[in-house]
Write an enzyme that holds these catalytic residues in place. Structure first.
Site, PDB file in Angstrom:
ATOM      1  N   ALA C 240       1.021  -1.205   0.129  1.00 10.26           N
ATOM      2  CA  ALA C 240       0.013  -0.103   0.132  1.00 10.26           C
ATOM      3  C   ALA C 240       0.748   1.076  -0.001  1.00 10.26           C
ATOM      4  O   ALA C 240       2.233   1.303   0.136  1.00 10.26           O
ATOM      5  CB  ALA C 240      -0.988   0.011   1.177  1.00 10.26           C
ATOM      6  N   HIS C 241       0.014   2.356   0.004  1.00  7.80           N
ATOM      7  CA  HIS C 241       0.878   3.714  -0.006  1.00  7.80           C
ATOM      8  C   HIS C 241       1.855   3.647   1.053  1.00  7.80           C
ATOM      9  O   HIS C 241       1.439   3.582   2.175  1.00  7.80           O
ATOM     10  CB  HIS C 241      -0.049   4.809  -0.202  1.00  7.80           C
ATOM     11  CG  HIS C 241      -1.115   4.887   0.563  1.00  7.80           C
ATOM     12  ND1 HIS C 241      -1.946   5.917   0.564  1.00  7.80           N
ATOM     13  CD2 HIS C 241      -1.889   3.986   1.586  1.00  7.80           C
ATOM     14  CE1 HIS C 241      -2.978   5.777   1.604  1.00  7.80           C
ATOM     15  NE2 HIS C 241      -2.893   4.868   2.183  1.00  7.80           N
TER      16      HIS C 241
END
Lengths: 342, 342, 342
Positions: C240-241
């Site tokens: 994920a980010h």
């Protein structure tokens, strides 16, 4: 491109404290922001950075107390996090203003293309497709026969949309997502083989939906797999045939929902959750990551966890006790020895 | 296109009750079917719809009792679900009759292409590839060097098949599936880094296999990763290098099988299951969704559940008792108090 | 192509026992090797194959004892497994010597392309992209605006790299992997809808990284999602980010790491593991497949298992006791009956 504190403050309806003419050219995290950049403070946990930051501008909540001197120009807004989002929108709009049709692309003569669109090289637009105004179709996207896209959609590179699917307005589909692949339906035969049940339904996606990278949404056997307005899907999610997802439901990465399950509106599913087929999940339900939901959830607005999932609070108690399980066995044995002695 | 009850009945070997000349143009679910559409009743649960349906035609099982008046023409068949599948086949064949080679496409001069194929724009057919008769290759598909496809294969948009892989007849690969990517093999080095072990084997897929969207099947290090005849794989599945899957095995979405594991024939694995490397799973085994199989299953035709997986029935008992675990701890404490008082 | 034992021995610094002039044309597994092929023996478990093998050449460890007669020519090396890897490198280099630019491809006039590159048909190279020397870009790859690739990278068919991302040298990205898709960030609004937070950071990938098929790595909201040198990622992984993965960390298939989590160097995560957001995992940590890590791991070099994960050894004890749980309940009941009688 440079912007002054005054220009930015006007954009986000803020109030300036400090030099309104200071200019910035990039957006940074508060802990990394340098001179010439703008940042924001939303989480009180990071307040100390406000006093040490070299950022030229910091966006803060209107009620933010300033307990020490700050070097940066402040812009006060009702909600700093939302203001950042408005700012990023404007930045993205300036940056991603691609328009026109690049070559080589394949656009079937029967397709209807709206105004102001971007269709990248190597895009494939099949027969009878309708593309709304201001859509952006990135390279290697496949828009199958008779697909409809609303206005202002963004189809990132390599998205595949099978025939007959329908997308609303402002839908964003990330790279590698597959919309409308065949549902997993096979009739077992007497000889142990399986016969494919052709899947002739479609996928219908509402407005303002975002679909993450490499997520797969299967078409319905008959009828439609339905994704409601405002649904947000993360990466690598599996939605099987005839699934329905209600408005404003949010699903984290790698979660899978089996065939014909109905997830109501405003639900939040964590990552790697599994949902069994043909069940329903009530509105406002929240499910912890890695849980397995194997029967319908009827009562709305509750938290669930575990496999099979149960009430969150009781699941937490089970997990705590589980850590002591070998010790409990020992205590039982000691009791047995004591009893047998008496 | 319109079809009469008589035409459809002939196709599925049925017997007509009612107007043989009534015509339909679409296939619907029984609960949504309108005038002009055909539907089917297979699950007795939906029998009430038979009496309320506006469908022009309903396909039913030959032993279906009719307890109230029906408006629809009935077609009786041995098995309504199978008949529907035959009907959908015919519908799909009429609909998806794409043929010929669209431009621009890339077909290496050394590739051998069969008769009656469809090769869409932006397809890439590498050197020494063999494509059998009547294959359909949708846009953005990559068929790497020396790959062989049998007859009547459907390669949906954006499938990637790495070099040297072999597919049988009537194989269907859905969008985004990757066949023949490198296995995950690295030799740990003294300095903490890893050295790649090149993966020079291939993937061999039998006849009548279906592979779901965004599923990945790694090539073997040496030899072949083998997918038997009639195997059905759902979306987002991971099959690692040198895995072998036996005939007519069915695997649901997001399941992962580690390197060199051997799954026998007629196995059913639920979704999100994990299978450890180098183990074997006996024929006819059924595994519940989200289970973890960490050792070989030797006895055929058994049901398994849980992580680590055990016998299904005993796993169900464990899960029931688990819900009472905090209570059990309390009961132990009470026993200890009682004993200590005595 | 044929090679003699002498040529191969020179390549891998070996010592020959037997006929140095025997020639081979393929590499096989020891249990399947036929005349004309070379194989290797590394795992002592397979020693019996050494005596029954028809392979023309077998690579063995220098300290391998030979207890029975062997037909094959042996090449002794320090480490047979590493020698095989060197051999496969050479084989691959001979085989995959693609060079030049195939048409049609799309290369923006502002892109800078290094020497000795291969750019396949249907590749899309956006504005301001920099491609290092000797990179290979396979068909249907999308290299977005302003992306930088180091030297000697291999981008397999259908990889999508969003704008602004940076890859080091010798990076291998497998088909269908998505680099730099938007992080999953939305601000909840008062009316139950969500407002997208634009994600304007990027992904920075170090040297010698390998990314598996259909893996997704989201760009940072601000700043960078960071993949350290030597990291090896299997297929269908979600990062994920703002995730950071330290050097030489290895992650197996279908594992997901939530936003802003930091995984240190030399970590090994099994398949289908879930890691919660904003936590850190200490260097040298090993996590068993299907575990769920929901809080930071501070102590380095430990083994973890279970959901929620705990110390591996204690988790194994819990799992063993869990199998006896229904029995434990029965023993508690018996104790209660005994006590109540007394």
């Amino acid at each position: 491109m440079q912007f002054t504190a005054q220009q930015i403050s006007d954009l986000i309806n803020g109030t300036i404290e400090g030099d309104a003419e200071v200019a910035v050219s990039e957006i940074s995290k508060i802990e990394e922001a340098q001179h010439g950049s703008i940042t924001f403070l939303s989480n009180p946990k990071y307040e100390t950075y406000l006093y040490s930051s070299n950022a030229s501008i910091v966006i803060v909540n209107e009620d933010q107390l300033v307990k020490q001197p700050v070097q940066s120009t402040l812009i006060r807004v009702k909600d700093a996090y939302t203001a950042l989002s408005v700012l990023l929108d404007a930045y993205n709009q300036l940056r991603f203003d691609k328009k026109g049709i690049e070559e080589p692309s394949y656009i079937h003569p029967t397709a209807k293309i709206g105004k102001g669109v971007y269709i990248a090289a190597f895009s494939y637009i099949g027969p009878y497709v309708k593309i709304g105004d201001n859509c952006k179709i990135y390279p290697h996207s496949y828009i199958g026969d008779n697909v409809t896209l609303g206005d202002n959609c963004t189809i990132h590179a390599g998205v595949k949309v099978y025939y007959d699917c329908v997308l609303g307005d402002r839908v964003i589909i990330h790279s590698g997502a597959i919309i409308g692949s065949d549902g997993f339906g096979f009739a077992p035969q007497a000889d142990g083989t399986y016969k494919k049940i052709n899947q002739i339904g479609n996928v219908v996606i509402g407005n303002d939906v975002e679909v993450g990278a490499n997520t797969t949404i299967d078409r319905a056997t008959l009828g439609s797999t339905k994704i409601g307005n405002g649904v947000k899907l993360d990466n690598l999610i599996q939605l099987a045939h005839n699934v329905e997802v209600g408005e404003n439901t949010v699903i984290a990465a790698q979660t899978g929902i089996s065939g014909s399950a109905k997830v109501a509106e405003n639900v939040v599913l964590g990552g790697q959750v599994g949902v069994a087929g043909h069940i329903t999940i009530a509105r406002g339900t929240q499910v912890q990551a890695q849980s397995g939901i194997n029967r319908s959830i009827v009562e709305p607005d509750k938290k669930w966890a575990g496999t099979p999932a149960s009430n969150y609070a009781s699941q937490m108690r089970i997990q705590v006790t589980l850590q002591k399980l070998p010790l409990l066995e020992k205590r039982i044995l000691e009791l047995e020895n004591l009893i047998n002695k008496k």
